[in-house]
Design a protein around this motif. Structure first.
Motif, mmCIF file in Angstrom:
data_model
loop_
_atom_site.group_PDB
_atom_site.id
_atom_site.type_symbol
_atom_site.label_atom_id
_atom_site.label_comp_id
_atom_site.label_asym_id
_atom_site.label_seq_id
_atom_site.Cartn_x
_atom_site.Cartn_y
_atom_site.Cartn_z
ATOM 1 N N ILE A 185 -22.748 4.755 31.365
ATOM 2 C CA ILE A 185 -22.554 4.999 32.801
ATOM 3 C C ILE A 185 -23.496 4.111 33.609
ATOM 4 C CG2 ILE A 185 -22.860 6.707 34.653
ATOM 5 C CD1 ILE A 185 -21.726 8.789 32.798
ATOM 6 N N ALA A 186 -24.741 3.983 33.106
ATOM 7 C CA ALA A 186 -25.711 3.130 33.797
ATOM 8 C C ALA A 186 -25.215 1.692 33.857
ATOM 9 C CB ALA A 186 -27.058 3.208 33.093
ATOM 10 N N GLY A 187 -24.564 1.205 32.780
ATOM 11 C CA GLY A 187 -24.038 -0.169 32.784
ATOM 12 C C GLY A 187 -22.927 -0.350 33.793
ATOM 13 N N VAL A 188 -22.056 0.664 33.868
ATOM 14 C CA VAL A 188 -20.930 0.558 34.836
ATOM 15 C C VAL A 188 -21.466 0.564 36.260
ATOM 16 C CG1 VAL A 188 -18.880 1.720 35.707
ATOM 17 C CG2 VAL A 188 -19.272 1.546 33.243
ATOM 18 N N LYS A 189 -22.497 1.403 36.498
ATOM 19 C CA LYS A 189 -23.089 1.436 37.835
ATOM 20 C C LYS A 189 -23.714 0.086 38.192
ATOM 21 C CE LYS A 189 -24.199 6.385 38.255
ATOM 22 N NZ LYS A 189 -25.303 7.360 38.392
ATOM 23 N N ALA A 190 -24.361 -0.507 37.207
ATOM 24 C CA ALA A 190 -24.982 -1.808 37.472
ATOM 25 C C ALA A 190 -23.922 -2.842 37.847
ATOM 26 C CB ALA A 190 -25.775 -2.262 36.259
ATOM 27 N N ARG A 191 -22.786 -2.847 37.130
ATOM 28 C CA ARG A 191 -21.701 -3.797 37.453
ATOM 29 C C ARG A 191 -21.156 -3.539 38.875
ATOM 30 N NH1 ARG A 191 -20.156 -2.321 32.107
ATOM 31 N NH2 ARG A 191 -20.595 -3.996 30.607
ATOM 32 N N ILE A 192 -20.988 -2.238 39.208
ATOM 33 C CA ILE A 192 -20.477 -1.903 40.553
ATOM 34 C C ILE A 192 -21.438 -2.397 41.624
ATOM 35 C CG2 ILE A 192 -20.028 0.026 42.111
ATOM 36 C CD1 ILE A 192 -18.890 1.542 39.726
ATOM 37 N N ALA A 193 -22.738 -2.194 41.389
ATOM 38 C CA ALA A 193 -23.738 -2.646 42.372
ATOM 39 C C ALA A 193 -23.706 -4.163 42.508
ATOM 40 C CB ALA A 193 -25.124 -2.166 41.949
ATOM 41 N N ALA A 194 -23.558 -4.866 41.389
ATOM 42 C CA ALA A 194 -23.523 -6.338 41.435
ATOM 43 C C ALA A 194 -22.297 -6.835 42.196
ATOM 44 C CB ALA A 194 -23.545 -6.901 40.019
ATOM 45 N N ILE A 195 -21.174 -6.148 41.927
ATOM 46 C CA ILE A 195 -19.932 -6.559 42.612
ATOM 47 C C ILE A 195 -20.056 -6.312 44.116
ATOM 48 C CG2 ILE A 195 -17.487 -6.016 42.887
ATOM 49 C CD1 ILE A 195 -17.403 -5.491 39.867
ATOM 50 N N GLU A 196 -20.593 -5.172 44.529
ATOM 51 C CA GLU A 196 -20.749 -4.871 45.950
ATOM 52 C C GLU A 196 -21.698 -5.860 46.617
ATOM 53 O OE1 GLU A 196 -22.004 -0.838 45.923
ATOM 54 O OE2 GLU A 196 -19.941 -0.021 45.986
ATOM 55 N N SER B 211 -16.452 12.152 33.376
ATOM 56 C CA SER B 211 -15.715 13.371 32.998
ATOM 57 C C SER B 211 -16.122 13.885 31.630
ATOM 58 C CB SER B 211 -14.202 13.099 33.025
ATOM 59 O OG SER B 211 -13.860 12.139 32.042
ATOM 60 N N TYR B 212 -16.707 13.028 30.788
ATOM 61 C CA TYR B 212 -17.063 13.524 29.449
ATOM 62 C C TYR B 212 -18.426 13.017 28.973
ATOM 63 C CZ TYR B 212 -15.465 8.879 27.929
ATOM 64 O OH TYR B 212 -15.302 7.539 27.759
ATOM 65 N N MET B 213 -19.179 12.275 29.831
ATOM 66 C CA MET B 213 -20.490 11.780 29.427
ATOM 67 C C MET B 213 -21.538 12.215 30.444
ATOM 68 S SD MET B 213 -19.623 7.921 28.088
ATOM 69 C CE MET B 213 -21.303 7.733 27.492
ATOM 70 N N ARG B 214 -22.754 12.218 29.965
ATOM 71 C CA ARG B 214 -23.858 12.570 30.838
ATOM 72 C C ARG B 214 -24.145 11.443 31.813
ATOM 73 N NH1 ARG B 214 -28.649 14.288 26.962
ATOM 74 N NH2 ARG B 214 -29.663 14.279 29.016
ATOM 75 N N GLU B 215 -24.729 11.835 32.997
ATOM 76 C CA GLU B 215 -24.974 10.860 34.062
ATOM 77 C C GLU B 215 -26.015 9.831 33.651
ATOM 78 O OE1 GLU B 215 -24.116 9.199 37.708
ATOM 79 O OE2 GLU B 215 -23.158 10.932 36.792
ATOM 80 N N ASP B 216 -26.980 10.233 32.792
ATOM 81 C CA ASP B 216 -28.032 9.291 32.422
ATOM 82 C C ASP B 216 -27.718 8.523 31.150
ATOM 83 O OD1 ASP B 216 -28.056 11.428 30.779
ATOM 84 O OD2 ASP B 216 -30.226 11.773 30.874
ATOM 85 N N SER B 217 -26.440 8.515 30.770
ATOM 86 C CA SER B 217 -26.068 7.768 29.565
ATOM 87 C C SER B 217 -26.088 6.277 29.857
ATOM 88 C CB SER B 217 -24.677 8.194 29.089
ATOM 89 O OG SER B 217 -23.708 7.816 30.050
ATOM 90 N N ALA B 218 -26.287 5.511 28.799
ATOM 91 C CA ALA B 218 -26.401 4.049 28.927
ATOM 92 C C ALA B 218 -25.098 3.422 29.397
ATOM 93 C CB ALA B 218 -26.813 3.455 27.573
#
Length: 408
Positions: free
Chosen positions: A286-297, A277-284
């Protein structure tokens, strides 16, 4: 030579004035007139009078002479018995298992006692106990009533049946026994011996029944024990084969891990939505949160895969493994419950075997008669008279019907 001798003898018999002529003259001059005279007298009486004499007068007269003056007195000893049974809990303890094979104690009833008193076995035992043959060959008995001194066992048995009256009143559960003898003390001795021997029979059957029930309970315990042992060995081999002491608990643990990962995945997805909602998609960040989500899945997929596949047996899923394990658990529970029930039944059977389950009670002891009550002389004489009159009347009716039919 023999033929000529026989011919001469025959000629001597039939020659004029010989034995044959003398016999014919005797019949013609003496025997024939006598027979004709007597038959004429009988015919004068008429058929109805002859029948009345033969069917009514003669039998009643003979009965009057024999039962009125000759027949020996018989004394009757009376006793009343009942079969009592103790309550048994064995059949209840094993759900009617013993009753299904007829092993329930206390199976003797009054009908069994009634039949036994009229059996050959009790006659043999009475002969040993009170010498039945000597009692019924007593000198007090008349010639026609007493037992023959050389009578065999079959004759003794039939004579015994004619000297006892026994019947079972199923409504009151009472066995009535009347014993006849020519001396009052003999009648009481026989009745007392019958009660004692019958009580032994009831005890023997009851003891055999209790022994069968106890042996059956022991066999059932052995079967239940073997069944429980086999089920537990199957569980042991199952755990050893699959390397899992309790697949149910393992599945529950995996389910707990998946639930925890799902909660964590939901938290990170919420955080990712907030960051976007307030950061760019290619920010570090957001990338970290995506990595955690992928690991959890990926971790969730791996944990779920453990529940749906078996690495040792590709054709069997973990659900199949759980189904087999739960089936073994259910069989063990049933085997354990059956073993517990059979052990309880065995303890009851052992306690029950020590008690007297069925016994014969003579609540009216064999009596010592004071006066003879058999034979019923007047009743028998009147019965002969009545039966003779009925037979005579019936024949007269048949004769009248025949004569009426002949006129038609």
């Amino acid at each position: 030579m023999n033929s000529s001798f026989g011919k001469e003898r025959f000629e001597r018999l039939v020659r004029p004035g010989g034995p044959y002529d003398r016999f014919r003259a005797f019949v013609r001059e003496r025997a024939r007139p006598f027979v004709e005279q007597e038959l004429a007298e009988v015919v004068k009486l008429g058929v109805s009078k002859i029948l009345f004499v033969c069917l009514v007068i003669a039998p009643t007269f003979v009965a009057f002479i024999y039962y009125g003056f000759w027949a020996s007195d018989r004394y009757v000893s009376q006793t009343l018995m009942t079969v009592r049974t103790a309550d048994s809990q064995i059949a209840t303890a094993v759900g009617g298992l013993l009753g299904s094979i007829g092993a329930t104690p206390g199976v003797v009833d009054g009908h069994v006692v009634e039949e036994y008193i009229q059996s050959r076995e009790i006659v043999r035992k009475l002969q040993e106990a009170v010498d039945l043959r000597t009692i019924y060959v007593a000198p007090e008995a008349d010639v026609w009533s007493r037992l023959s001194s050389d009578a065999g066992f079959d004759d003794l048995f039939q004579y015994y049946l004619n000297r006892i009256d026994v019947y079972f009143d199923s409504t009151a559960n009472v066995v009535h026994l009347d014993v006849q003898a020519y001396r009052p003390e003999d009648a009481m001795r026989i009745a007392a011996a019958v009660v004692e021997i019958s009580d032994d029979m009831v005890n023997r059957i009851s003891q055999e029944s209790r022994s069968d029930a106890l042996q059956f309970a022991v066999d059932e315990v052995k079967l239940a024990e073997n069944r429980l042992r086999d089920n537990r060995m199957s569980l042991y081999r199952f755990r050893e084969e699959h390397g899992d002491l309790d697949p149910v608990r393992s599945a529950e643990a995996i389910g707990g891990i998946v639930a925890s990962l799902e909660g964590e995945l939901s938290r990170y997805k919420t955080e990712l939505a907030s960051l976007r909602s307030y950061m760019r998609e290619d920010s570090a960040q957001i990338a970290g949160v995506k990595a955690r989500i992928a690991a959890i899945e990926q971790q969730m997929q791996a944990e779920r895969g453990r529940l749906t596949r078996n690495e040792d047996r590709p054709g069997m899923t973990y659900s199949d493994l759980l189904a087999d394990y739960e089936r073994l658990l259910i069989e063990e529970e049933f085997a354990k419950a059956a073993y517990t029930s059979t052990v309880s039944a065995l303890e009851l059977a052992r306690a029950d075997a020590g008690r007297k389950q069925a016994y014969l009670v003579a609540f009216v002891e064999p009596s010592l008669p004071d006066d003879p009550s058999k034979p019923e002389r007047l009743l028998i004489i009147v019965s002969f008279l009545v039966c003779g009159l009925l037979a005579y009347g019936l024949l007269m009716l048949i004769g009248a019907a025949i004569r009426e039919h002949a006129r038609i």
